[in-house]
Design an enzyme around this catalytic site. Structure first.
Site, PDB file in Angstrom:
ATOM      1  N   ASN A 191       0.762  -1.263  -0.362  1.00 50.59           N
ATOM      2  CA  ASN A 191      -0.004  -0.028   0.083  1.00 50.59           C
ATOM      3  C   ASN A 191       0.777   1.015   0.143  1.00 50.59           C
ATOM      4  O   ASN A 191       0.268   2.516  -0.199  1.00 50.59           O
ATOM      5  CB  ASN A 191      -0.934  -0.011   1.296  1.00 50.59           C
ATOM      6  CG  ASN A 191      -1.986  -0.890   1.054  1.00 50.59           C
ATOM      7  OD1 ASN A 191      -2.000  -1.657   0.226  1.00 50.59           O
ATOM      8  ND2 ASN A 191      -2.853  -1.223   1.927  1.00 50.59           N
TER       9      ASN A 191
ATOM     10  N   ASN B 287      -4.163  -1.236  -4.714  1.00 49.88           N
ATOM     11  CA  ASN B 287      -3.558  -0.139  -3.591  1.00 49.88           C
ATOM     12  C   ASN B 287      -2.153  -0.039  -3.813  1.00 49.88           C
ATOM     13  O   ASN B 287      -1.859   1.305  -3.609  1.00 49.88           O
ATOM     14  CB  ASN B 287      -3.632  -0.614  -2.339  1.00 49.88           C
ATOM     15  CG  ASN B 287      -5.120  -0.605  -1.862  1.00 49.88           C
ATOM     16  OD1 ASN B 287      -6.113   0.236  -2.347  1.00 49.88           O
ATOM     17  ND2 ASN B 287      -5.656  -1.676  -0.851  1.00 49.88           N
TER      18      ASN B 287
END
Length: 181
Positions: free
Chosen positions: A62, A106
């Site tokens: 992420n 992500n």
């Protein structure tokens, strides 16, 4: 200079998970010609040979953009290629594109936020089953593992061609829509 980024998560806990197929392809591309030029400022494992850089961000998926931005700011590559898993493609499918949306990925979203989306992508299908987070962080099934080496070999051929060519030509030659399972 060309920067090739393989997305994944660091640590042995995630080593053999679907989300780490980008890391796996970087490992397949890396040979003894590459020199380790990793530094804490790059937040990743970075290898260099001639005008090629191979990057495995160690920031967790992420936050991949932090590592890509650090390398991009330092080396200023003319071209960036990002290799990542794709839930929306069947296992073993492979697609190539430049730009576009993150598609809910992500790692891609993180990169897009920090450097924009003007880079090429190699999307490797991992399929989809049940809870997305659990699925991408899960290990490959025994049946998938049987095909993993051939997928990585094909991906290596495609990326090596992409280094020398353009995304449209490679997409035409190497796109696999159906996957292997």
């Amino acid at each position: 200079m060309t920067l090739i980024v393989g997305l994944g998560n660091p640590t042995s806990k995630y080593e053999n998970t679907r989300h780490n197929i980008g890391f796996m392809l970087i490992d397949a591309l890396k040979n003894s010609n590459f020199t380790d030029v990793s530094s804490s400022k790059f937040q990743g494992e970075l290898f260099k040979y001639s005008n090629l850089l191979l990057l495995k961000p160690t920031t967790f998926m992420n936050l991949s953009g932090n590592s890509v931005k650090a390398v991009n700011d330092f080396y200023k590559p003319e071209r960036i290629i990002v290799i990542h898993d794709d839930l929306d493609l069947p296992f073993g499918a492979m697609k190539f594109k430049k730009g576009g949306s993150s598609g809910g990925h992500n790692g891609i979203r993180s990169i897009d936020t920090l450097i924009g989306n003007d880079y090429e992508r190699v999307r490797i299908g991992i399929g989809r089953s049940g809870n997305a987070a659990n699925f991408v962080l899960g290990e490959f099934s025994p049946e998938e593992k049987e095909h993993l080496a051939e997928i990585l070999e094909y991906g290596t051929q495609a990326v090596n061609e992409l280094i020398k060519s353009d995304i449209e030509s490679v997409a035409q030659k190497f796109t696999i829509k159906k996957g292997v399972l």
